[in-house]
Design a protein around this motif. Structure first.
Motif, mmCIF file in Angstrom:
data_model
loop_
_atom_site.group_PDB
_atom_site.id
_atom_site.type_symbol
_atom_site.label_atom_id
_atom_site.label_comp_id
_atom_site.label_asym_id
_atom_site.label_seq_id
_atom_site.Cartn_x
_atom_site.Cartn_y
_atom_site.Cartn_z
ATOM 1 N N ASN A 1 12.438 -2.856 -9.058
ATOM 2 C CA ASN A 1 12.531 -3.088 -10.423
ATOM 3 C C ASN A 1 13.686 -2.799 -11.259
ATOM 4 O O ASN A 1 14.249 -2.744 -12.409
ATOM 5 C CB ASN A 1 11.413 -2.737 -11.627
ATOM 6 N N ARG A 2 15.356 -2.506 -10.124
ATOM 7 C CA ARG A 2 16.053 -1.582 -10.557
ATOM 8 C C ARG A 2 16.474 -2.581 -11.043
ATOM 9 O O ARG A 2 17.933 -2.830 -11.818
ATOM 10 C CB ARG A 2 16.525 -0.711 -9.941
ATOM 11 N N ALA A 3 16.325 -3.657 -10.703
ATOM 12 C CA ALA A 3 17.507 -5.310 -10.821
ATOM 13 C C ALA A 3 17.385 -5.540 -12.566
ATOM 14 O O ALA A 3 17.957 -6.531 -13.088
ATOM 15 C CB ALA A 3 17.095 -5.951 -10.291
ATOM 16 N N ILE B 1 24.637 3.698 -8.642
ATOM 17 C CA ILE B 1 25.220 4.911 -9.252
ATOM 18 C C ILE B 1 25.439 4.421 -10.730
ATOM 19 O O ILE B 1 24.986 4.900 -11.763
ATOM 20 C CB ILE B 1 26.840 5.685 -9.253
ATOM 21 N N ARG B 2 25.757 3.091 -11.486
ATOM 22 C CA ARG B 2 25.398 3.530 -12.531
ATOM 23 C C ARG B 2 24.163 3.014 -13.177
ATOM 24 O O ARG B 2 24.230 2.951 -14.320
ATOM 25 C CB ARG B 2 26.588 1.903 -12.949
ATOM 26 N N TYR B 3 23.566 2.409 -12.502
ATOM 27 C CA TYR B 3 21.799 2.584 -12.796
ATOM 28 C C TYR B 3 21.287 3.095 -13.441
ATOM 29 O O TYR B 3 21.022 3.779 -13.943
ATOM 30 C CB TYR B 3 20.721 2.206 -11.511
ATOM 31 N N LEU B 4 21.605 4.949 -12.686
ATOM 32 C CA LEU B 4 21.192 5.940 -12.183
ATOM 33 C C LEU B 4 22.134 6.523 -13.795
ATOM 34 O O LEU B 4 21.595 7.027 -14.899
ATOM 35 C CB LEU B 4 21.725 7.145 -11.848
ATOM 36 N N ASP B 5 23.341 6.391 -14.389
ATOM 37 C CA ASP B 5 23.867 6.931 -15.797
ATOM 38 C C ASP B 5 23.407 6.127 -16.646
ATOM 39 O O ASP B 5 22.833 6.093 -17.483
ATOM 40 C CB ASP B 5 25.295 6.404 -15.474
ATOM 41 N N LYS B 6 22.693 4.854 -16.696
ATOM 42 C CA LYS B 6 22.220 3.974 -17.279
ATOM 43 C C LYS B 6 20.961 4.487 -17.839
ATOM 44 O O LYS B 6 20.927 4.915 -19.790
ATOM 45 C CB LYS B 6 22.481 2.753 -17.291
ATOM 46 N N LEU B 7 20.237 4.115 -17.057
ATOM 47 C CA LEU B 7 18.910 5.337 -17.104
ATOM 48 C C LEU B 7 18.808 6.702 -18.359
ATOM 49 O O LEU B 7 18.077 6.741 -19.229
ATOM 50 C CB LEU B 7 18.382 5.504 -15.930
ATOM 51 N N ILE B 8 19.836 7.181 -17.744
ATOM 52 C CA ILE B 8 20.432 8.966 -18.442
ATOM 53 C C ILE B 8 20.732 8.754 -19.594
ATOM 54 O O ILE B 8 20.333 9.155 -20.504
ATOM 55 C CB ILE B 8 20.979 9.243 -17.279
ATOM 56 N N ASP B 9 21.851 7.615 -20.074
ATOM 57 C CA ASP B 9 22.008 7.364 -21.002
ATOM 58 C C ASP B 9 20.791 6.548 -21.999
ATOM 59 O O ASP B 9 20.619 7.558 -23.577
ATOM 60 C CB ASP B 9 22.688 5.945 -21.308
ATOM 61 N N GLU B 10 20.010 6.211 -21.638
ATOM 62 C CA GLU B 10 18.840 5.762 -22.472
ATOM 63 C C GLU B 10 17.782 6.376 -22.886
ATOM 64 O O GLU B 10 17.135 6.384 -24.010
ATOM 65 C CB GLU B 10 17.736 4.217 -21.217
ATOM 66 N N LEU B 11 18.000 7.327 -21.645
ATOM 67 C CA LEU B 11 17.024 8.912 -21.491
ATOM 68 C C LEU B 11 17.154 9.338 -23.074
ATOM 69 O O LEU B 11 16.396 9.820 -24.411
ATOM 70 C CB LEU B 11 16.618 9.435 -20.811
ATOM 71 N N ALA B 12 18.648 9.604 -23.054
ATOM 72 C CA ALA B 12 19.214 10.670 -23.726
ATOM 73 C C ALA B 12 19.129 10.409 -25.396
ATOM 74 O O ALA B 12 19.065 10.930 -26.601
ATOM 75 C CB ALA B 12 21.055 11.039 -23.355
ATOM 76 N N LYS B 13 19.700 8.554 -25.653
ATOM 77 C CA LYS B 13 18.814 7.964 -26.703
ATOM 78 C C LYS B 13 17.516 7.889 -27.385
ATOM 79 O O LYS B 13 17.534 6.931 -28.359
ATOM 80 C CB LYS B 13 19.631 6.629 -26.712
ATOM 81 N N GLY B 14 16.783 8.527 -26.777
ATOM 82 C CA GLY B 14 15.581 8.851 -26.654
ATOM 83 C C GLY B 14 14.046 7.536 -26.841
ATOM 84 O O GLY B 14 13.585 7.816 -27.695
ATOM 85 N N LYS B 15 14.760 6.983 -25.711
ATOM 86 C CA LYS B 15 14.019 5.463 -25.587
ATOM 87 C C LYS B 15 12.528 6.302 -25.063
ATOM 88 O O LYS B 15 12.285 6.767 -23.644
ATOM 89 C CB LYS B 15 14.262 4.637 -24.715
ATOM 90 N N PRO B 16 11.801 5.682 -24.827
ATOM 91 C CA PRO B 16 10.447 6.235 -24.442
ATOM 92 C C PRO B 16 10.577 5.886 -22.847
ATOM 93 O O PRO B 16 10.934 4.374 -22.530
ATOM 94 C CB PRO B 16 8.819 5.678 -25.217
ATOM 95 N N MET B 17 10.052 6.534 -22.025
ATOM 96 C CA MET B 17 10.137 6.577 -20.681
ATOM 97 C C MET B 17 9.531 5.854 -19.783
ATOM 98 O O MET B 17 10.346 4.602 -19.307
ATOM 99 C CB MET B 17 8.843 7.651 -20.091
ATOM 100 N N GLU B 18 8.851 4.624 -20.300
ATOM 101 C CA GLU B 18 7.542 3.644 -20.364
ATOM 102 C C GLU B 18 8.867 2.318 -20.017
ATOM 103 O O GLU B 18 9.235 1.645 -19.127
ATOM 104 C CB GLU B 18 6.954 2.838 -20.481
ATOM 105 N N LYS B 19 9.764 2.275 -21.585
ATOM 106 C CA LYS B 19 10.695 0.899 -21.146
ATOM 107 C C LYS B 19 11.614 1.590 -20.010
ATOM 108 O O LYS B 19 12.363 0.543 -19.514
ATOM 109 C CB LYS B 19 11.574 1.298 -22.759
ATOM 110 N N ILE B 20 12.197 3.090 -20.126
ATOM 111 C CA ILE B 20 13.731 3.169 -19.120
ATOM 112 C C ILE B 20 13.083 2.789 -17.672
ATOM 113 O O ILE B 20 13.754 2.285 -16.754
ATOM 114 C CB ILE B 20 13.491 4.488 -19.329
ATOM 115 N N LEU B 21 11.443 2.985 -18.001
ATOM 116 C CA LEU B 21 11.515 2.779 -15.777
ATOM 117 C C LEU B 21 10.752 1.468 -15.906
ATOM 118 O O LEU B 21 10.304 1.141 -15.266
ATOM 119 C CB LEU B 21 10.401 3.903 -15.956
ATOM 120 N N ARG B 22 11.121 1.114 -16.584
ATOM 121 C CA ARG B 22 10.971 -1.019 -16.591
ATOM 122 C C ARG B 22 9.115 -1.472 -16.661
ATOM 123 O O ARG B 22 9.472 -2.104 -15.210
ATOM 124 C CB ARG B 22 12.028 -1.686 -15.360
#
Length: 115
Positions: free
Chosen positions: A69-71, A93-114
């Motif tokens: 699902n990282r795609a 590497i950019r996938y991980l950067d994007k996920l951490i950005d989403e986390l820092a912006k307050g997105k819920p884990m369910e959305k971050i983990l697709r």
């Protein structure tokens, strides 16, 4: 092309990612969950890599089960559209950067983990 990023020590990059998330009120467990979800490493393996000296590139090259699902991860990180990154290793590497950005912006884990 991006040899510098690939050669960085994973433990140092991990601390930067963790710092970014915790400054915004997120938890280490969430950062770890994201990394494990993305790569397939267990929490124990992740913890061991933090002090192993492994380079960032090898951390991703050796990932046991990259999440299919990282795609689904899309968007812009550092002015670069993640889905347009041609180098497969830099895309990880950019996938991980994007996920951490989403986390820092307050997105819920369910959305971050697709989910």
């Amino acid at each position: 092309m991006n040899n510098k990023a690939f050669q960085m020590e994973f433990g140092k990059v991990y601390e930067l990612l963790l710092d970014k998330a915790t400054r915004k009120g997120r938890a280490k467990t969430e950062v770890d969950e994201i990394i494990c979800w993305l790569t397939g490493y267990s929490p124990e393996q992740l913890e061991a890599f933090r002090s192993s000296g492994i380079c960032y590139g090898d951390f991703f090259r050796k990932a046991p089960r990259p999440n299919p699902n990282r795609a689904l991860i899309a968007g812009v990180v550092c002015g670069v559209r993640v889905e347009d990154v041609e180098d497969p290793l830099m895309r990880e590497i950019r996938y991980l950067d994007k996920l951490i950005d989403e986390l820092a912006k307050g997105k819920p884990m369910e959305k971050i983990l697709r989910q």
